[in-house]
Design an enzyme around this catalytic site. Structure first.
Site, PDB file in Angstrom:
ATOM      1  N   GLY A 340       5.498  61.621  74.091  1.00  0.00           N
ATOM      2  CA  GLY A 340       4.769  62.020  75.287  1.00  0.00           C
ATOM      3  C   GLY A 340       5.557  61.667  76.528  1.00  0.00           C
ATOM      4  O   GLY A 340       6.586  60.992  76.481  1.00  0.00           O
ATOM      5  N   GLY A 342       4.971  60.741  80.904  1.00  0.00           N
ATOM      6  CA  GLY A 342       4.065  60.471  82.017  1.00  0.00           C
ATOM      7  C   GLY A 342       4.835  60.222  83.293  1.00  0.00           C
ATOM      8  O   GLY A 342       6.041  60.491  83.386  1.00  0.00           O
ATOM      9  N   GLY A 343       4.155  59.697  84.285  1.00  0.00           N
ATOM     10  CA  GLY A 343       4.766  59.501  85.590  1.00  0.00           C
ATOM     11  C   GLY A 343       5.887  58.478  85.588  1.00  0.00           C
ATOM     12  O   GLY A 343       6.777  58.509  86.427  1.00  0.00           O
ATOM     13  N   PHE A 344       5.869  57.533  84.612  1.00  0.00           N
ATOM     14  CA  PHE A 344       6.874  56.483  84.596  1.00  0.00           C
ATOM     15  C   PHE A 344       8.012  56.763  83.624  1.00  0.00           C
ATOM     16  O   PHE A 344       8.949  55.992  83.536  1.00  0.00           O
ATOM     17  CB  PHE A 344       6.243  55.134  84.236  1.00  0.00           C
ATOM     18  N   GLY A 345       7.939  57.825  82.840  1.00  0.00           N
ATOM     19  CA  GLY A 345       9.021  58.117  81.913  1.00  0.00           C
ATOM     20  C   GLY A 345       8.515  58.730  80.630  1.00  0.00           C
ATOM     21  O   GLY A 345       7.405  59.243  80.547  1.00  0.00           O
ATOM     22  N   VAL A 347       8.043  58.529  76.272  1.00  0.00           N
ATOM     23  CA  VAL A 347       7.793  57.631  75.149  1.00  0.00           C
ATOM     24  C   VAL A 347       8.350  58.274  73.885  1.00  0.00           C
ATOM     25  O   VAL A 347       8.065  59.447  73.595  1.00  0.00           O
ATOM     26  CB  VAL A 347       6.291  57.330  74.985  1.00  0.00           C
ATOM     27  N   LYS A 361       9.135  53.090  75.341  1.00  0.00           N
ATOM     28  CA  LYS A 361       8.842  53.684  76.637  1.00  0.00           C
ATOM     29  C   LYS A 361      10.102  53.565  77.503  1.00  0.00           C
ATOM     30  O   LYS A 361      10.505  52.469  77.887  1.00  0.00           O
ATOM     31  CB  LYS A 361       7.662  52.952  77.276  1.00  0.00           C
ATOM     32  N   ASP A 458      -5.685  50.429  85.685  1.00  0.00           N
ATOM     33  CA  ASP A 458      -5.368  51.825  85.360  1.00  0.00           C
ATOM     34  C   ASP A 458      -5.935  52.185  83.994  1.00  0.00           C
ATOM     35  O   ASP A 458      -5.270  52.823  83.174  1.00  0.00           O
ATOM     36  CB  ASP A 458      -3.853  52.043  85.383  1.00  0.00           C
TER      37      ASP A 458
END
Length: 650
Positions: A340, A342-345, A347, A361, A458
């Site tokens: 997957g 997301g905003g931080f990188g 996985v 991650k 979060d």
């Protein structure tokens, strides 16, 4: 109870009556103990062997007798810590004897626990698999009481200045002792109150004061109005009695590093010159001794700080992976192993050389998570151990590469299942209820049961992972914050989180607390029942979002309209009760929301009556999608440095 234990019990009971008959005879004030429930070990484990070795030498491995002992044994995950603290008027021999007895007794009473504390009449012994040196601990707290007062108002008025004086003097004590005694006169019953406050001397002055404040406040809930009482905590204790229970030596100053008191004036007459010479020599010797002690203390403190720093580095280095190892494990971060983004990188799934599966991650260089968040997640998650929290296996920090290595959770994130029209059909109500309950237990651990109090900030479906048995695991602690246990809320100028899950006081004003996580949990519960995302839900007929729609239908007794049609036949009463709990979690006023302890209790008991929820909190009332320009302009109009995460899974 064995014969030896029974004999020991009667020995303690007789001894305490002889020593201090004012203590309540119906309780056993001579020996109190607490075994931690944070984890168990086997009797033949390395950690237990280290603990046995440490306890057997606790009070003998010291060069100076100030009534406090602290030592460690072992290395890495098998390292153990122990302390012993005596009342300052005990002789070194009596202190060693008390510490030895209490420590060995504690090992027998807590045969498999990783932590324990034992209070004797005049000493306290503790051990733990985590460092307890210089760390303030107020839980568990125990109380012993005796006698009653006739005028509680006057009694409290007398105690207040006495407690204040004792707390200030005890906290200001040196690195050898932090203890103070004093008296006050109670007119109504015509007697003197004798008081004592003591802290572990390795505490900072502020930590000692805070610990004693907690102990003093504990009186209101357990024993207000008793003429004799003891409040016992791991790091401090206080006591009052109607008879003097401490030795007169306690009123004298302990060894200190302060300059000596001024010498008396020299005698007059023929011996004046000789006296001056003697006084000069004494002053020089005293000054030299003080300088030597200062140098010794300075070197010892520096050595302890260096050792503590090395321990922290060692514990972090034990989690470190080199980059080539992770690159091989993920097949050079191939797209085939991508789980997957997301905003931080991104996985990735990986497999180590020993066959262990991991989730990696890989933070992107331009992500919002900087070095601060990276270190935050490592240090926080590594200390957290709970079946409903994802386990951190390690990290990698080489060049511009920043990697977090977690346990691999085969069923992915909750949002990939619950919001998929096909997959969510496999989530019957029993499974969804288990997931809701697991998330609640994980949050309760973060808020109240762990050694640290953590606010996640979060919580959302994409940050809930599902293992092979569909047990939930809370993940992604990059935005989590550690707070003081008694702190009600914190203010921040940097708002981080996800639209739709953020509590109003946090989104608008930057105020966050454990109730902010409760709000996010309430949104998540309603999403689990409805099967739709809060941010994308729109009731086209009335223009309502999910929270409004749920509250309106619950109020109109049409709550069945909220339930996901794919659930089919299920426990409608239980589902509606969960809707009710979810609405109580998303109240606009943070004080009106439930605590996670209440949520867990309500999920496990149908006999608890639920209060009536008011209209839930909302930020925006636009019909546009949450990632549209109109919504973002409203949310980002705040002067805070906002960092908002979209609702896409990561």
């Amino acid at each position: 109870m064995s014969t030896s234990r029974l004999s020991l019990f009667f020995f303690y009971a007789i001894l305490i009556i002889l020593v201090n008959p004012t203590i309540n005879a119906q309780r056993d004030p001579y020996v109190l103990h607490e075994c931690s429930t944070t984890g168990n070990v086997t009797s033949n484990s390395t950690l237990r062997e280290n603990l046995n070795t440490l306890i057997s030498t606790l009070s003998s491995n010291t060069q100076i007798d100030y009534g406090f002992y602290n030592f460690t044994a072992g290395e890495g995950t098998n390292k153990v810590y122990a302390t012993g603290l005596c009342r300052a008027d005990l002789s070194p021999t009596d202190c060693r004897s008390c510490v030895n007895m209490s420590a060995h007794e504690l090992l027998q009473l807590c045969p498999t626990q990783k932590e324990g504390v034992m209070w004797y009449m005049n000493c306290t012994a503790r051990y733990s698999n985590n460092s307890i040196f210089g760390v303030m601990e107020t839980k568990p707290t125990r109380a012993l009481t005796s006698g009653n007062v006739s005028n509680l108002t006057e009694f409290n008025a007398v105690l207040e200045p006495l407690f204040y004086d004792l707390r200030v003097r005890a906290s200001a004590g040196g690195i050898f002792r932090k203890i103070a005694v004093g008296t006050a006169y109670y007119k109504s019953d015509n007697y003197t109150i004798y008081g004592l406050m003591q802290c572990s001397p390795d505490l900072l002055e502020m930590d000692c004061s805070n610990c004693l404040v907690v102990a003093q406040n504990y009186i209101q809930g357990c024993c207000s109005g008793n003429s004799g009482l003891r409040i016992l905590a791991p790091s401090c204790n206080l006591r009052i009695e109607t008879d003097q229970f401490y030795d007169s030596t306690l009123v004298q100053s302990p060894p200190s590093l302060s300059p000596p008191s001024p010498l008396p004036p020299p005698p007059q007459g023929k011996e004046s010159n000789l006296s001056k010479t003697i006084i000069a020599i004494v002053v020089v010797v005293v000054i030299l001794v003080v300088i030597i002690i200062c140098i010794w203390i300075s070197l010892r403190v520096r050595k302890q700080r260096k050792k503590a720093k090395m321990d922290e580095i060692s514990s972090t280095e034990s989690l470190h992976f080199d980059f080539p190892t992770i690159r091989v494990a993920t097949d050079n971060f191939s797209d085939a192993n991508k789980l997957g983004q997301g905003g931080f990188g991104v996985v990735y799934k990986g497999r180590l050389s020993n066959g262990q599966e991991i989730a990696v991650k890989r933070l992107s260089p331009g992500s919002g998570q900087g070095d601060l968040e990276f270190k935050n997640e490592i240090l926080l998650v590594a200390k957290l151990q709970h079946r409903n929290l994802v386990k951190l296996r390690g990290f990698c920090l080489e060049g511009c590469e920043r990697l977090l290595i977690y346990e691999f959770v085969p069923n992915g994130s909750l949002d990939q299942v619950i919001f998929d029209p096909t997959k969510r059909a496999y989530l019957d109500w029993q499974t969804r209820y288990k997931i809701i309950e697991g998330i609640a237990r994980g949050l309760l651990y973060l808020h109240e049961d762990s050694r640290l109090r953590i606010i996640h900030r979060d919580l959302k479906t994409s940050n809930i992972l599902l293992d092979d048995e569909m047990n939930p695991k809370i993940a992604d602690f990059g935005m989590a914050r550690l707070v003081i246990v008694d702190q009600t809320h914190i203010n921040t100028n940097r708002i981080v989180g996800t639209y739709g899950y953020m509590a109003p006081e946090y989104a608008y004003h930057g105020h966050f607390s454990v109730k902010s996580d409760v709000f996010s949990f309430g949104v998540l519960v309603l999403e689990m029942i409805c099967g739709q995302k809060n941010g994308y839900f729109r009731n086209e007929e009335n223009g309502e979002d999910l929270l409004t729609y749920a509250w309106t239908n619950w109020r109109n007794m049409t709550a069945s309209n909220i339930i996901d049609p794919t659930l089919g036949v299920g426990s409608t009463t239980e589902i509606i009760r969960c809707i009710h709990i979810g609405l109580l979690c998303v109240q606009e006023n943070a004080a009106d929301r439930l605590t996670m302890a209440s949520v867990v209790l309500m999920l496990n008991s149908n006999s608890i009556t639920l209060s009536v929820p008011s209209r839930p909190a909302f930020f925006l009332h636009s019909n546009a999608e949450p990632d549209s320009q109109s919504d973002q302009s409203i949310l980002l109009a705040s002067t805070n440095d906002a960092s908002i995460t979209a609702l896409h899974p990561r």
